[in-house]
Each structure stands twice: as C-alpha cells, then as structure tokens.
Design an enzyme around this catalytic site. Structure first.
Site, PDB file in Angstrom:
ATOM      1  N   LYS C  82      37.144  30.657  46.581  1.00  0.00           N
ATOM      2  CA  LYS C  82      36.531  31.720  45.774  1.00  0.00           C
ATOM      3  C   LYS C  82      35.731  31.033  44.675  1.00  0.00           C
ATOM      4  O   LYS C  82      36.219  30.069  44.059  1.00  0.00           O
ATOM      5  CB  LYS C  82      37.643  32.588  45.177  1.00  0.00           C
ATOM      6  CG  LYS C  82      37.181  33.793  44.362  1.00  0.00           C
ATOM      7  CD  LYS C  82      38.379  34.651  43.949  1.00  0.00           C
ATOM      8  CE  LYS C  82      37.945  35.894  43.183  1.00  0.00           C
ATOM      9  NZ  LYS C  82      39.077  36.749  42.801  1.00  0.00           N
ATOM     10  N   SER C 157      38.675  41.577  43.907  1.00  0.00           N
ATOM     11  CA  SER C 157      37.466  40.847  43.617  1.00  0.00           C
ATOM     12  C   SER C 157      37.221  39.664  44.543  1.00  0.00           C
ATOM     13  O   SER C 157      36.123  39.099  44.528  1.00  0.00           O
ATOM     14  CB  SER C 157      37.489  40.344  42.178  1.00  0.00           C
ATOM     15  OG  SER C 157      38.550  39.452  41.993  1.00  0.00           O
ATOM     16  N   SER C 181      43.469  41.628  43.447  1.00  0.00           N
ATOM     17  CA  SER C 181      42.245  41.060  44.013  1.00  0.00           C
ATOM     18  C   SER C 181      42.386  40.171  45.231  1.00  0.00           C
ATOM     19  O   SER C 181      41.370  39.718  45.755  1.00  0.00           O
ATOM     20  CB  SER C 181      41.491  40.300  42.918  1.00  0.00           C
ATOM     21  OG  SER C 181      41.015  41.215  41.958  1.00  0.00           O
TER      22      SER C 181
END
Lengths: 99, 440, 475
Positions: C82, C157, C181
């Site tokens: 990420k 997210s 997330s």
C-alpha cells in the site's frame, strides 16, 4: 440556515488558522456546513454517563518502553535534504521569519 | 503606590546524554555541520516514531530530586501542537498534566537573607531545530531537534531581579553537581524565560496580565531585563493602564526589552496524550535508589566545609560556586593535612593567591612546605642579611633614626626580597630592630 | 496455468520444484498489471526494473543453494505494498498530491522484514489519500475500481492492494486497517484480509493516520498465505514503542492443527440490525450455520455500546490525524498544505476543533471514556465466547460516486469494523458468498488480543469447507 449550524464562519476560520490552512471563502462555507453536520451527529455522546469511567488512550497495556542512551547512525546531510528543492549550504531554506 | 514584582521563571536544561530524546542520533549539535545528526524521527519524516531515552528520564528525575520534588509514580508524554519551521512534526513531545516531578523548592540567599522558592514541576521534552536568519531568508538546521530538555518551572514567588539571579545561579550549581548538563547560559545549554508582572499592594490575587521575556543569555542580562521591565510596567500601571500580555525579547545594545509579537499570545496547544509512547511507571524502590546515589549537593558541601574544615561562610560560599575550585579543594582534602591548614588553603584559593591551573594539589602542598621548611631561621645568616640590607639602605636607616618608624616595613621587605621570601619574618624583624638600635 | 494466479503456498512448491523461475513469476505479474491495471487503477507505482532485477538475484540464490527457502519464507513472492508504506528510493505518495514526488530515504520495518524474507516488491498500490476513506474514491490520483464490477468501488482505504490481489496482479499485498481499511476492501473484492492485534506488527515507516488505531496487516488469496505473511511481519520492533514482545507463533504450522476444545462463536445482535443489507446478513448467518453443523457452538451476544462506536471513532481518529498531518508543512518534503484534498482537510479541521481549548473535555476526553465502555463490551462478550462472527460492511459494494457527496454517509460504512480498532483486537475478513448481482460478500472473525492463531485456524477450516474464495473475477 446559519443559526442552526453548530459552527460559525469565524470559528471555522479560527480552526483553519490553528490547522495552518488558508481557505477560500467558498471552502470556509463548505466546511462550515459539513463540519456542523458531523458535529451535530457527534452530540449523541452526551447521552452516555461517563462520570465514573476512566479514559482509554492506549490499548496495548504496555508500560516503560525505552531505548538505551546509545548513538546510532544518522542520515547523511544529502539524504536529510533530498526531498526539498529549497536548501542552501546544508540548511533547509524557508521564507524569512521575523524574530 | 508600590508595586511588588511577581516573577516566575522557566528554565530549560539541555541534558548531555549521548543520544537524543527519542532517537539514536548523536545529541551533540554545537559547531556540527548542519543537518548531519538527523534521522527520520528527529527530522519528522513520514512514518517515523519516537522511543524515549531511558537515561534522559532518569536524569530528569534526579534533577527533580535535587530540587526537593516528588517523583511521580505515574507519568506520560503529551503532544503540544503548533506550527513553526523549527518544529518538524508540527508538535513537540512534552508533558502536560502528569510530569515526572512536582512540588519541590530550593533555598536561595540574597543580601544575607534566605528565601524558599517553590518549584512547581520538572518535566521532559524535546528541543526544536535551530533557525538562522540571514537577510530575507531563514535557514533551518535540525541537528538540535530532539535533544533532551528538562524544563523546571518555578512558583511565581520570586520578587526581585536579585532573587531571580540567585535562583538561576542556584539551579545551575545544583544541576552541574549532578553532571547531567553543562548548564551554560552563553552556550544555550541553560535557557530561561522570565514571566513578570507587577502587583499593586492593595490588590489581592495575582495580576491580570503576564509579560514573558525570552532569549536572555546571561545572568547579567536577566537582572537588567527584569529591572527594565519593572520600570516599564510601573510607568504603564501608574498611568492607570494595564501592560499588554505579550512575549518580549531583550536587547543587549539598548539594555531594554522589546515586543516580539510574531508568535501568538495564549496559543491553543491542543495537548493530548502521546499515543506512540506507552505510559511510564516509576516505582518507589527505584526512586530510593536514585536518592541514595545523589552526589553531595552544593548546600551540603558548604555546610561540611564550614563545620569540618572551619572555613568562613563567605569563603565556603565562593568556593562551592566554582566547580574547578571545589574539585581542587576536594583533592586537597584527600591529602589529609592538618585541619587549620585547610582554612589557609581555602583563603589562598578564594583570593586567587595560588594559580590552581599551574600547581596540582600535591605540588602546591609541597611548595608551601618547602617555603616553610626552608625559612631561614639561622640567626647568623639572618644577621648577615640584615647587616647587608642596612648597609645598602643608609637613607632609610637615617629616616628610621629620625623617627620615621614606618620605614621598618620597607626594610623588612628588602630583607624578604634578598632572601627570596625565605627569611623568618619574626626573627628578621627582631634582629633588624636590635641592629637599628645600635649605633651605625 | 498463469503463474500470477497461484497462491503463495502453490508458488513456493513450484519454485522449489523448479517448475518455473522467479523471473517467470514476476513477469507474469507484470504482464497482468500491464493488461488490466488501466481499467482497475490498483497501482500508483509499478517497480518493473527493481522487481526483475530482484527476481534474477533470487533465481541465482536458489541455484546456488536450494536450502535458502528455509531461511527466507517468502522467497521470490511478488508482493505489492500500500503506498503508505515507506520504501527506500521508491516514490511513496500516501495517495496524496502533497507527497506526489516524495521519495523516502528509509524502509519501513515491515518492508525490511519482507525483503529479508525474500519477497519481491512488485509495486505501490493506490489508496484513499492518507488512508481517509472506505471506498478508494479519495485517492488524489484516480479511483481504483472493483475487479468484480468496474462500476463499483473496491472498498477502502487499502483499495489498490485489495484490487491487485483479487485481479491476480500480485500474490499478496499489504495494507493498513484503522477503521476497517483492510477488512472492508477484502470483503468487497472476495479475498482474505487480516487486521492483526494493535501492536503485533510494527508501524515504523508506515505513514501514520491515527496512531492509537492504525493496525498493520495484509491481504492474501487464502488463509494459509495470510498466515505465512503474518509470521514474517509480526514481532517487537525497537523503533516502535507500541509493539508487543508477545512471542510470535509459527502461524502456518498452527493453523493446520485442530483444536481439541469446542469453540464458541458469538453473533453480536447489534451487527445484524435493520441497517445491514439483507443478502449480507443471510450470507453470514449461512456461515454461522455451517460452523454450528461442524461442531462449533453458536450463540448471540450483546454489544450495547455499538451505537456510539462511529461517533467515538470520528472524534478520536480525526484528532490524531490532525496532529499526525501537521508535519506536512512543505519545508523538508512535500508540497504546500493547500495540496491536501477535501477529505484530509475536513478530518484535520474536525480533529483540530475537537482538541481545541474549551472543546477537549466535551469531545476528545468524552470519546476516550466512551471508548472504555465499548472496549468493555467486547471483553464481556469474550467471557462467553471464543470468537465473534459478523458482517464487515452494511452494504454491498456500491457505485463509484454514490456516496462521495455525503461524507457522513461514507463514515457510516465503518460501523461494523470500527470497534475492533477501538479495542485493538484482531479481525480476519473472509469471503463468504455472493449477492444475486454477483458481488462479493465478506464476513469477519474477531478475537481477543493476540488470538490471530485462533482466527487463522478457524478461517483455514472454513476455507476447507467452502469455495467462494476460489472464484476469480472476469477481466
């Protein structure tokens, strides 16, 4: 309707200043609306009786986590300055601040 | 209308730990190439996290103990949020409502009066980077960012510039005796902020304003700045106005304070507990260990010098104020000399009659011994010396015989000079007087 | 068989048996990314050269000494990170224009650990800027699409990481879970997502969102893969004072062992209320029934303070966010603060307000107290059960643009995942079925602190009995 909003424009301006933001009038107005709505929703917490309750700011239960007083390798000056274009003689450069 | 100065002082002490407060960078920053002692943590890079330096916390507690504080069993760190270019994270890790130490005091002496000044709290925080202003730019060096700072906050019961200086000097003395900081105002390892307001006699409670004076880098200037402020604020109050609550700096050139309104007054720091650092629990067993291991504090040392070595109070006071002199004296004590010799030695050191840089304690003692042992006590030699001096100073002899007896001192001086200070003064004097009585 | 669609376990077997090389594997992933990422938008940076160079190094290592696999449990495995994980010399943006050109000078601890275990960083994935979001639409660059239906959001997210694993662009990917997330996008994309116990995995070098809530986790195609990665990432880190020195079990070995004890699963009544989509509730109840048939005891539990969880979260989280994002002042790195997107600005302002003088007690302090009540709820429930089973999202994956005009609506998507973050508990999201419209449905298992072993064991068993996790989107 401004009266029903939780925050006044002045308050929003003050918050923006504390947060180091320069907001346009349009943005101020938009945030006033949105933040007021969110804050109204958050009001429900007032219904909870927390008079005898302790705070939880950490969930690990850890205590006394320290490091030894030992020197470790630092970044080089080049590495430290590598992500800015505003530098001079090994220093970071900013607009003048009157002391 | 008399006004009483209400003064509170915040002292920041830079600890001389090897590494910084929350990272492993070397804490030294004086005369180091800019931005060479930094890392993601003290540079505030994205993703970096703080881990507290155990030694720094211990030293903070030691300082608290020497200032008669209570070391709290539970403490934590908090974030103090504000924006400034020298503050890389946009917040300073400090302590808000649960400091390491609280409720202490120290004794100060001014003009032979003793007074107790309260110490509200002693806590830990990290230093900011350094700003250098050149023309229309400001340069930032983060070598100092993250260096451990101990903040000592006094109660506002200091009431004069003399007391303020006495307080600062005492703090410096005490902290230096712990050897945790160089505590040097000129080099910035000891900094102070003075909060001062004036209270009218008739008023109850503290004044409704407070002026903060920052960036004063010597005791001399602290006194001048406070004296100036008292005058300045008195004038304003006399007009019936209230001095503006603000931060002021001190100018060495003009010997005045001046307004520094670039920072916000009464800034909202939005303190909240530091989530990245678990709380600190200090047990009484550890506190007691620290108490046992504390070095002798200046006041106790002074007492000891007076009681055991018979030093005069004033001389003892001067001695303990100078670290080098104290160390020297302590080394002399180790030589186990006769008690009354220490009084003499102390006087010599205090009056600077001996160069302690030139003479080591043992060689000093030897030198003095030699001087005494090799004193000329032989009557014959002395008589010869006296005769020589009288021969060379016929004018003085006539003056003596004419009644000018003070010439004796001069003649004695000549005898001492000729004997390289080795003549036994008393004997020489007796012989001299005898000889002067005799006809030439 | 396309190499990029293998699981990690299958890949390691193949590499050991020399059925293919690491370079083949990496190229397969890179080809896949080239083919589909234009549509999906899972990646911000693809590390083509670095990954290929690393693959060659790994292949040489394997040639020299095949025993190297025992020392490096993730040898040759292409993993995406990420773009909130700092990677040395590789651009790291946090999905924001503020850091669009930021190149870290250090690796996050987890990145170092993954590299030491032999993993190959294939790229940096897209996310809601600063991890602020539940849909993937808040990226300052472009929104990520759900590989199952490109009109739908993949969840956020950690949107890019979930989409990348779901579309076989890589074998696994890392994420962060502050309010759901990881678990939410895992559910929306039909993959496994693990949110470990807070303090199990180091946060050092991972751009902070809310310091007391951020949990560092990852996605995988199977529970086995996820267990293997957890063994590598777990453990105390001297750079993160909030990491625990709790011993790290061999998760991979543990999950295959059966428990002698009869386990009890609790279904929190408040998580199956009217606001939750019916199909989702049905799918999760179906899973509960299956557990019951397989010998688990299943019963209802109550978490009465659930209704305050979102509020508590949206006071504490923005407060910490407002402080954590203060370092972005444009001096040492990044662009000016005006580059912050709307959502970031909103959260910073909200947090600044609730911490400010006069309001701290009413908001932040109050929230920290109600947090205690919520945490207490959970611990009370765990006195009666070993695990909790619940849906992850109140809705099915929604249309892109559907909720973007209403921040409050978006915040309410977090209601089922937030409590685990407030208490620091671990959560494992597992695929458990599909809606009539063909959209993935996920469920989560929650346990006490450091109960990852139990969650993974139960999850592994569930995946032996079911196969919805084996389905792949058609791209």
């Amino acid at each position: 309707m401004d009266k029903q909003k939780k925050l006044s424009i002045n308050q929003v301006e003050h918050i923006a200043k504390l947060a180091n933001f320069h907001l346009s009038k349009k943005e101020l107005s938009k945030f006033q609306r949105q933040l007021s709505e969110i804050l109204s929703y958050i009001e429900i917490l007032n219904k909870v009786d927390t008079s005898k309750i302790k705070t939880t700011s950490q969930v690990t239960g850890l205590e006394n986590v320290f490091k030894k007083d030992r020197v470790e390798e630092s970044l080089t000056q080049k590495e430290a300055l590598s992500n800015t274009k505003s530098k001079q003689n090994g220093y970071f450069k900013v607009k003048s601040i009157f002391e | 209308m008399t006004y009483l100065p209400i003064i509170g002082i915040e002292v920041h002490i830079e600890l001389k730990t090897k590494s910084k407060m929350f990272c492993g960078c070397e804490a030294k920053h004086f005369r180091i190439k800019p931005n060479t002692h930094t890392c993601p943590v003290c540079l505030g890079l994205p993703g970096a996290l703080p881990v507290p330096n155990r030694k720094a916390i211990e030293w903070c507690c030691l300082i608290g103990l020497t200032l008669n504080c209570r070391v709290n069993n539970e403490s934590k760190f908090d974030r103090k949020n504000y924006f400034y270019p020298d503050l890389p994270k946009g917040y300073q890790i400090s302590q808000y409502d649960m400091p390491f130490c609280s409720n202490g005091f120290i004794e100060i002496t001014t003009e032979e009066k003793n007074k107790t000044i309260g110490v509200t709290r002693v806590h830990m925080e990290e230093d900011t980077g350094k700003l250098i202003h050149i023309k229309d730019t400001t340069l930032v060096d983060f070598n100092r960012s993250g260096v451990p700072l101990v903040e000592i906050v006094s109660e506002p019961n200091i009431n004069s510039s003399q007391e303020a200086v006495a307080y600062l000097k005492k703090i410096q003395q005490i902290v230096r005796s712990l050897d945790v900081s160089n505590c040097d105002m000129e080099k910035g390892s000891m900094r102070c902020e003075v909060n001062i307001s004036l209270k009218a006699e008739k008023d109850k409670g503290l004044p409704k304003y407070k002026v903060e004076i920052k960036n004063i880098n010597s005791f001399k200037f602290v006194k001048k700045a406070i004296d100036y402020e008292i005058r300045r604020q008195t004038e304003i109050l006399k007009k019936g106005e209230l001095p503006i609550q603000e931060t002021r700096g001190y100018s060495e050139k003009t010997s005045r304070t001046f307004s520094q309104r670039s920072k916000e007054e009464a800034y909202d720091y939005r303190y909240f507990p530091e989530p990245d650092i678990p709380p600190v629990k200090i047990f009484n067993t550890e506190i007691n260990q620290w108490k046992k291991g504390l070095p002798e504090l200046p006041d106790d040392k002074k007492e000891r010098f007076i009681k055991i070595y018979g030093l005069k109070e004033s001389e003892a006071g001067i001695l303990i104020a100078d670290e080098r002199k104290v160390k020297y004296f302590e080394q002399l004590i180790k030589l186990n000399l006769k008690p009354d010799q220490y009084r003499e030695l102390a006087t010599m050191i205090v009056n600077k009659r001996v160069n302690i840089d030139k003479f080591s304690p043992t060689s000093l003692v030897d030198h003095i011994k030699k001087q005494r042992v090799s004193k000329i006590g032989d009557k014959n030699i002395l008589e010869k010396l006296v005769a020589e001096v009288l021969l060379k100073n016929k004018k003085a002899v006539s003056e003596y015989n004419a009644g000018k007896h003070e010439v004796l001192g001069f003649l004695l001086g000549q005898i001492m000079k000729k004997s390289n200070g080795r003549a036994n003064i008393q004997m020489a004097k007796n012989i001299l007087i005898e000889k002067l009585k005799q006809p030439a | 068989m396309k190499l990029n669609s293998l699981t990690i376990i299958e890949t390691i077997t193949g590499l050991k048996a020399k059925k293919f090389s690491t370079l083949d594997l990496v190229n397969a992933c890179l080809d896949r990314i080239e083919k589909v990422d234009q549509q999906i938008g899972a990646f911000i940076t693809v590390c083509k050269k670095e990954a290929r160079d690393q693959a060659e190094k790994v292949d040489n290592l394997i040639k020299k000494d095949s025993k190297v696999f025992s020392q490096k449990p993730l040898l040759g495995i292409p993993i995406a990170l990420k773009d909130i994980y700092c990677t040395k010399n590789i651009k790291t943006t946090a999905g924001s224009k503020v850091l669009e050109n930021y190149v870290p000078v250090y690796d996050a601890t987890i990145v170092s650990k993954l590299k030491r275990a032999g993993a190959i960083i294939i790229g940096k994935t897209n996310l809601d800027a600063w991890a602020h979001g539940s849909s993937g639409e808040n990226s300052d660059f472009y929104p990520t699409k759900n590989p199952w239906n490109l009109q739908k959001v993949p969840g956020g997210s950690s949107s890019g990481s979930a989409a990348a694993v779901a579309s076989d662009e890589c074998l696994a990917a890392t994420g962060t879970d502050t309010g759901g997330s990881i678990r939410l996008p895992a559910s929306f994309c039909n993959i496994v997502g693990l949110k470990p116990t807070y303090g199990r995995v180091s946060r050092y070098g991972i751009i902070a969102m809310a310091s007391s809530l951020d949990s560092i986790g990852h996605f995988g195609k199977t529970v086995e893969d996820v267990a293997l990665i957890l063994s590598v990432t777990s453990g105390k880190d001297k750079f993160d004072a909030t990491t625990s020195d709790e011993a790290v079990p061999n998760y991979s070995a543990e999950i295959e062992k059966t428990t002698k004890k009869k386990l009890t699963i609790g279904l929190p009544v408040e998580y199956f209320g009217n606001g939750i989509n019916t199909e989702i509730k049905q799918a999760v109840r179906k899973a509960a029934k299956l557990f019951s048939e397989k010998g688990f005891e299943v019963k209802e539990v109550n978490l009465p303070y659930t209704k305050y969880a979102t509020t508590v979260y949206y006071i504490i989280q923005p407060a910490e966010v407002s402080s954590n994002l203060a370092r972005y002042d444009g001096i040492r790195f990044g662009t000016k603060r005006t580059s912050f997107g709307d959502e970031a600005k909103r959260r910073i302002m909200l947090g600044t307000y609730t911490l400010s003088a006069g309001y701290y007690d009413a908001y932040y302090l109050k929230a920290m107290k109600v947090r205690s009540l919520i945490v207490n709820d959970l611990y009370k429930a765990f006195e009666k059960v070993d695990l909790l089973l619940a849906p992850v999202s109140p809705t099915l994956p929604f249309n892109i643009g559907e909720k973007t005009n209403d921040p409050l609506q978006m915040y309410l998507s977090d209601v089922l995942t937030i409590t685990a973050n407030l208490a620091g508990l671990p959560g494992l999201a597992l695929p458990c079925g599909f809606s009539k419209s063909g959209l993935p449905i996920g469920m989560q298992l929650l346990g006490l602190q450091f109960s990852e072993e139990l969650l993974l064991k139960v999850g592994y068993q569930y995946q032996q009995w079911t196969d919805s996790h084996k389905r792949k989107p058609i791209l």
